[in-house]
Design an enzyme around this catalytic site. Structure first.
Site, PDB file in Angstrom:
ATOM      1  N   ASP A  29      14.464  29.126   2.812  1.00 28.43           N
ATOM      2  CA  ASP A  29      13.056  29.343   3.144  1.00 28.43           C
ATOM      3  C   ASP A  29      12.923  30.717   3.783  1.00 28.43           C
ATOM      4  OD1 ASP A  29      10.386  29.143   3.736  1.00 28.43           O
ATOM      5  OD2 ASP A  29      10.694  27.960   5.556  1.00 28.43           O
ATOM      6  N   TYR A  44       2.884 -15.140   8.306  1.00 29.56           N
ATOM      7  CA  TYR A  44       3.721 -13.943   8.372  1.00 29.56           C
ATOM      8  C   TYR A  44       4.232 -13.615   6.969  1.00 29.56           C
ATOM      9  CZ  TYR A  44       7.412 -10.863  10.272  1.00 29.56           C
ATOM     10  OH  TYR A  44       8.223  -9.805  10.587  1.00 29.56           O
ATOM     11  N   TYR A  82       2.174  -1.891   1.749  1.00 27.85           N
ATOM     12  CA  TYR A  82       3.593  -2.191   1.936  1.00 27.85           C
ATOM     13  C   TYR A  82       4.136  -2.647   0.592  1.00 27.85           C
ATOM     14  CZ  TYR A  82       3.732  -1.499   6.917  1.00 27.85           C
ATOM     15  OH  TYR A  82       3.713  -0.918   8.158  1.00 27.85           O
ATOM     16  N   SER A 105      15.176   4.836  11.249  1.00 26.92           N
ATOM     17  CA  SER A 105      15.600   4.416   9.919  1.00 26.92           C
ATOM     18  C   SER A 105      14.627   4.808   8.823  1.00 26.92           C
ATOM     19  CB  SER A 105      15.799   2.897   9.902  1.00 26.92           C
ATOM     20  OG  SER A 105      14.596   2.230  10.255  1.00 26.92           O
ATOM     21  N   HIS A 106      13.378   5.114   9.167  1.00 28.42           N
ATOM     22  CA  HIS A 106      12.390   5.470   8.144  1.00 28.42           C
ATOM     23  C   HIS A 106      12.603   6.877   7.591  1.00 28.42           C
ATOM     24  CE1 HIS A 106       9.249   2.339   9.720  1.00 28.42           C
ATOM     25  NE2 HIS A 106      10.271   1.800   9.103  1.00 28.42           N
ATOM     26  N   ASP A 154      -7.756  -5.749  10.377  1.00 27.52           N
ATOM     27  CA  ASP A 154      -8.386  -6.960  10.915  1.00 27.52           C
ATOM     28  C   ASP A 154      -7.311  -7.765  11.636  1.00 27.52           C
ATOM     29  OD1 ASP A 154      -9.663  -9.292  11.500  1.00 27.52           O
ATOM     30  OD2 ASP A 154     -10.281  -9.758   9.454  1.00 27.52           O
ATOM     31  N   ASP A 212      -7.737 -12.317  11.585  1.00 32.05           N
ATOM     32  CA  ASP A 212      -7.583 -13.286  10.507  1.00 32.05           C
ATOM     33  C   ASP A 212      -6.261 -14.024  10.674  1.00 32.05           C
ATOM     34  OD1 ASP A 212      -5.615 -11.546   9.643  1.00 32.05           O
ATOM     35  OD2 ASP A 212      -6.796 -10.725   8.005  1.00 32.05           O
ATOM     36  N   ARG A 264      -1.899  -4.397   4.386  1.00 30.97           N
ATOM     37  CA  ARG A 264      -2.029  -4.635   5.826  1.00 30.97           C
ATOM     38  C   ARG A 264      -3.365  -4.049   6.274  1.00 30.97           C
ATOM     39  NH1 ARG A 264       2.432  -3.216  10.434  1.00 30.97           N
ATOM     40  NH2 ARG A 264       3.654  -4.578   9.068  1.00 30.97           N
TER      41      ARG A 264
END
Length: 999
Positions: A189, A361, A280, A126-127, A300, A303, A297
């Site tokens: 091209d 979250y 993000y 999907s990206h 680490d 945390d 993001r």
């Protein structure tokens, strides 16, 4: 056509605020029946290798790829839309153009097909969206598509010379007639990396293959158009926790793109930051400026944040974003950005109470926009990571900064949304409810959203993406049906901005005011007028923190005047004023004015009132502290003082998790000192201290300090103490912590050792990072990297015949490789290895002779040297002899001798003095090394070294002879084979001056 005219009441304003809006659905058109959709399983790394080979289309990340991303744009009276063709075996890139005047639809099919997750066409990704833009200056169409951080080497080299995909048309193609709007208007091209006669994909946007490195590892294309018609493109470089935003510019006059410029650096740790981080969010061009808003993001993993944290925002005062970047306060930031704290707005994680590792979250429901007048609006969401925990929390946040204000207003009185948009001075939430579109609207700089449009019939949609231009929403939607090919629609929704232009103009004297607690007077003369001739202002209502204060229906609209001193929260200032029984408390308060005109149109203005507290100021040495279980000592010196002159602190009380520990009535307010070592939960540290029978166990504890002054006012401060038990993460080690190689090394394969010390756990994965960039996640032992099927992972060139030479080997320097082991309990450990790549040494060379001393008139001089290359694969090219930087002769094969045979005289012309002799060796890599000696030429006869031959030298000559010293045979001037008194005459003849014997 569907029209919904509404008059709605905001729940936050009760019945006092209304908004008239006529939002209409102008057009709805079906674009295709064949939009690609992924209808199979959502795969992960454990099963991505076994996708469905039948009709179902499994996917990675998400099921949407059409009507997704930057897929819809307008140009004049046309709407352009990109999509992928369904079903599973089609997957072609498609471009459709809709003529809003005559309803004509034109579609072009491109040869390129969606390549799938990491090159597997059986797994949709999907990206890999399609970014789209049309230049308003020359009518060229631009598309960037089907990529996710690819480069020449990753994913087994599947994307070699095909990691970036850019297609563009000839000038004017955007408005060609229907019959001429065809594939041949796009430029093929024809470069050396072209994939054939039907290749319309270009590896770079500059047209120069030397720039291809600038176009690697990019994802999420999104185009913008500036106020002067310039196109900008932004993309994300790198990975999720180590990335950067990059952008470039299109010059319509030359029809060329620039290379990408970074908004922020990636690999931030290498540039002095404490950790690496990714972004993000979005880069957007709104309100005439390029801007960035994101959540961070970091890498680490210990945390409290599972993934993202924070809200960050910046903007550029440069027309195209190439410099002059600032934070929301207008303060300059480092560009490219390295330390994200320079632009941090606030921390959503502070709005829920969890403190444990990975318990918070913050993913999704994040977006931002800026209105034409400069109101900044940011939406976000924070929740407990574990939805099943008994104390589950979930908070939607709307943070907004009205134009002219100094700080953001953070509101949790917000129902939530996924995206937020702007048009004019309004902000909008546009989405689907029950599969049908709706629109909610708020005036910029407010939190007063009301629904102004909703569809009650028509198709039921699965998802969509939209573009807003000139007061219209171009909502590009996929109908909810089934299979891998589903219908796509375009809806055009008119937001009715014309009616907003008739709304009243209302404002406070200042966007923000600061007063001290107990302020006596605050009078606000609110300005309100109608921009429409013949209309008048009927009323102005004042709200404080969304509570109605009063509605004034006559000029001047003055609140907090002498007859109503308390309505703005003041105590009162005249003798006749009774003290306000409910003055505004310390903190931030939102004042809101709502003006209504004679036609019922309304507008809102806001002002921030900051009330400084009179209560004591109390603080812990730090807001949070971590200690290991069994800690011996914790002494807390709590700071407490009065904010009001003349007041004193009466006491400071310490509580742990609500239980009183002790009240201290004198300075210093020290808890956990040597006489009371146990009161902060410590074991004790002196020989006189008996062990604490009830020490604080592993867990989190809230320490609260309550300071009370002599007027009885109190202030509370908190500190979080985290007592860490002994974690038992995996143990991961490299065979060697430092490895040294020479550049061009062919092979480097390393097996990493990873194990868990806890019985019943196992190692789930070992992840390799190179200089902060992800190399590969290995999910099955042995944990071997750089093997023959992945020869480039450590930067090697490759060593088998089937290995193409690594196009991006590691250069000279020190490179950090990080191995992260993750066990079945989710615990991680990491360890670093330093790979030192040394420059290939030059050849070794040595002059065989040591430093040489000669006298003028010398007759023989030869110099010899030996040399060898540093490696068997390297050859020796030449040795060159230089004397005093003058090349004497270059020799290309041994023996390396100067001053002999045919060249016996080449070294015989050296004059008196010291001469530097260098032999420079050059190898086939053009590396050079050298060896050097000195030749000292003394004047013959100058025995006392004063640079002349005179009577003093003849006397010294005679003296040396008498003393029996051995003289150089060259002083045998008469040639009889010995040096004696008979040679004195020969020395005299060499005197510098005439009549030497008489000097």
């Amino acid at each position: 056509m569907k029209c919904l005219k509404t008059l709605l009441v905001s729940t936050t304003l009760l019945t006092a605020f209304s908004l008239n809006a006529e939002v209409t659905l102008e057009q709805q058109v079906k674009i295709t029946e064949e939009g690609l959709h992924f209808d199979g399983r959502n795969l992960d790394f454990s099963n991505v290798g076994t996708p469905d080979t039948g009709e179902k289309y499994d996917y990675f990340f998400g099921p949407n790829i059409s009507a997704h991303g930057d897929a819809v744009k307008t140009y004049r009276h046309y709407v352009f839309m990109t999509w992928y063709k369904g079903g599973k075996n089609e997957r072609n890139v498609m471009l459709s153009r809709y003529n809003t005047l005559n309803g004509e639809l034109s579609t072009i099919e491109f040869p390129h097909k969606h390549t799938g997750f990491r090159g597997d066409p059986l797994v949709g990704e999907s990206h890999n969206t399609i970014g789209l833009s049309v230049s308003p200056i020359n009518g060229t169409i631009h598309m960037v598509f089907d990529m996710h951080a690819y480069d020449n080497n990753n994913h087994g080299g599947k994307f070699k010379d095909d990691f970036f995909r850019y297609s563009f048309s000839v000038a004017g193609a955007a408005e060609l007639p229907h019959s001429e709007f065809t594939l041949d208007k796009f430029v093929k091209d024809t470069s050396e990396v072209s994939q054939g006669d039907d290749d319309y994909k270009h590896l770079t946007m500059t047209g120069d293959l030397d720039d291809k490195g600038n176009f690697a590892r990019l994802t999420y294309p999104k185009f913008f158009t500036t106020v002067d018609g310039t196109l900008l493109l932004y993309m994300r470089l790198g990975g999720n926790n180590n990335g950067a935003y990059v952008f470039n510019r299109y010059d319509a006059e030359t029809e060329s793109w620039s290379t990408f410029t970074k908004f922020n650096e990636n690999n931030q740790k290498l540039k002095g930051n404490q950790y690496n981080w990714g972004l993000y969010g979005n880069m957007k061009y709104v309100n005439g400026k390029l801007r960035v808003g994101f959540q961070q993001r970091s890498n680490d993993n210990s945390d409290k944040y599972k993934y993202q944290n924070g809200v960050y925002y910046a903007y550029s005062d440069h027309p195209d974003g190439f410099g002059d970047w600032k934070n929301h306060k207008g303060e300059p930031m480092t560009w490219p950005l390295i330390n994200s704290d320079e632009i941090k707005v606030f921390e959503p994680g502070d709005y829920i109470s969890h403190t444990e590792a990975n318990s918070v979250y913050i993913v999704g429901s994040f977006d931002w926009t800026v209105t034409e007048k400069g109101d900044i609006h940011i939406i976000s969401k924070v929740r407990s990571t574990d939805r099943g925990r008994a104390d589950y929390e979930e908070v939607y946040i709307h943070s907004y900064k009205p134009a002219g204000a100094e700080e953001f207003i953070i509101s949790t009185d917000f129902p939530g949304a996924s995206e937020i948009y702007t048009s004019g001075d309004n902000v909008y939430i546009v989405g689907l409810e029950g599969g049908r579109p709706y629109v909610e609207k708020a005036q910029g700089g407010t939190n007063n959203f009301i629904r102004v449009y909703e569809a009650s019939d028509g198709p039921v949609f699965d998802h969509g993406t939209l573009y807003i231009k000139d007061g219209k929403v171009y909502y590009y939607l996929m109908e909810r049906t089934s299979g891998t090919a589903m219908p796509l629609y375009l809806q055009i929704i008119d937001l009715d901005l014309e009616s907003d232009a008739n709304a009243p103009i209302v404002s406070f004297p200042s966007p923000s005011v600061t007063v001290n607690q107990g302020y006596e007077k605050l009078s606000l003369n609110i300005s309100a007028e109608s921009p429409v001739e013949g209309r008048s202002i009927q009323s102005v209502s004042l709200y404080i923190d969304d509570e109605l204060v009063r509605t004034d229906d006559s000029l001047p609209f003055l609140f907090g005047h002498g007859s109503k001193p308390h309505e703005t929260g003041a105590l009162g200032w005249l003798d006749r004023h009774e003290p306000n029984p409910s003055p505004l408390s310390a903190g931030r308060h939102v004042f809101k004015a709502v003006a209504v005109d004679s036609e019922g149109d309304s507008s809102t203005a806001t002002m921030i009132l900051n009330v400084n507290s009179n209560a004591p100021i109390v603080s812990f040495p730090q807001e949070s502290l971590e200690v290991d279980e069994g800690f011996e000592r914790l002494s807390l010196n709590i700071s407490a003082e009065s904010a009001v002159e003349g007041r004193t602190i009466e006491s400071v009380s310490l509580y742990i998790d609500g239980g009183l520990v002790r009240t201290d009535t004198s300075l210093p307010y020290l808890f956990g000192h040597a006489s009371k070592p146990h009161e902060t939960g410590a074991m004790g540290w002196l020989d006189t201290h008996s062990p604490n029978p009830s020490p604080l166990a592993a867990g989190s504890y809230e320490f609260t300090a309550v300071a009370t002054d002599n007027e009885g006012e109190e202030t509370t401060a908190s500190m979080l103490l985290v007592v860490k038990g002994e974690p038992e993460p995996p143990i991961v080690t490299w065979p060697n912590s430092t490895v040294t190689v020479y550049e061009g090394y062919e092979k480097l394969a390393i097996t990493i050792d990873a194990e868990t010390p806890v019985e019943g756990r196992d190692i789930q994965s070992v992840t390799l990072f190179r200089n902060g960039e992800l190399v590969r996640v290995d999910t099955r032992p042995v944990w071997n990297f750089g093997h023959s099927f992945a020869p480039y992972e450590f930067g090697a060139m490759g060593w088998l015949d089937r290995h193409e030479p690594n196009p991006s080997p590691l250069g000279v320097g020190t490179h950090t490789f990080t191995a992260v082991a993750r066990d079945s309990a989710g615990l991680e450990s990491e360890t670093d290895m330093a790979l030192i790549v040394l420059s290939l040494p030059g050849p070794s060379v040595m002059i065989n002779e040591g430093d040489i001393s000669l006298l003028t008139e010398y007759q023989n001089l030869a110099i010899t040297a030996e040399a060898s290359a540093a490696d068997d694969d390297i050859s020796l090219v030449s040795l060159a002899l230089y004397i005093d930087e003058q090349l004497i002769r270059e020799i290309y094969e041994p023996p390396f001798i100067w001053g002999s045979d045919a060249y016996s005289t080449e070294l015989l012309s050296l004059t008196e003095g010291t001469h530097l002799v260098r032999v420079v060796a050059t190898d086939s890599n053009n590396k050079q090394s050298e060896s050097s000696i000195f030749i000292n030429i003394d004047l013959l006869g100058d025995l006392n070294k004063d640079s002349i031959v005179d009577k003093a030298d003849t006397r010294l000559f005679t003296s040396k002879l008498r003393a029996g010293e051995i003289m150089d045979i060259r002083y045998d001037f008469n040639g009889d084979g010995v040096v004696n008194n008979r040679d004195t005459r020969g020395l005299v003849r060499r005197c510098t001056y005439s009549r030497c014997s008489s000097n």
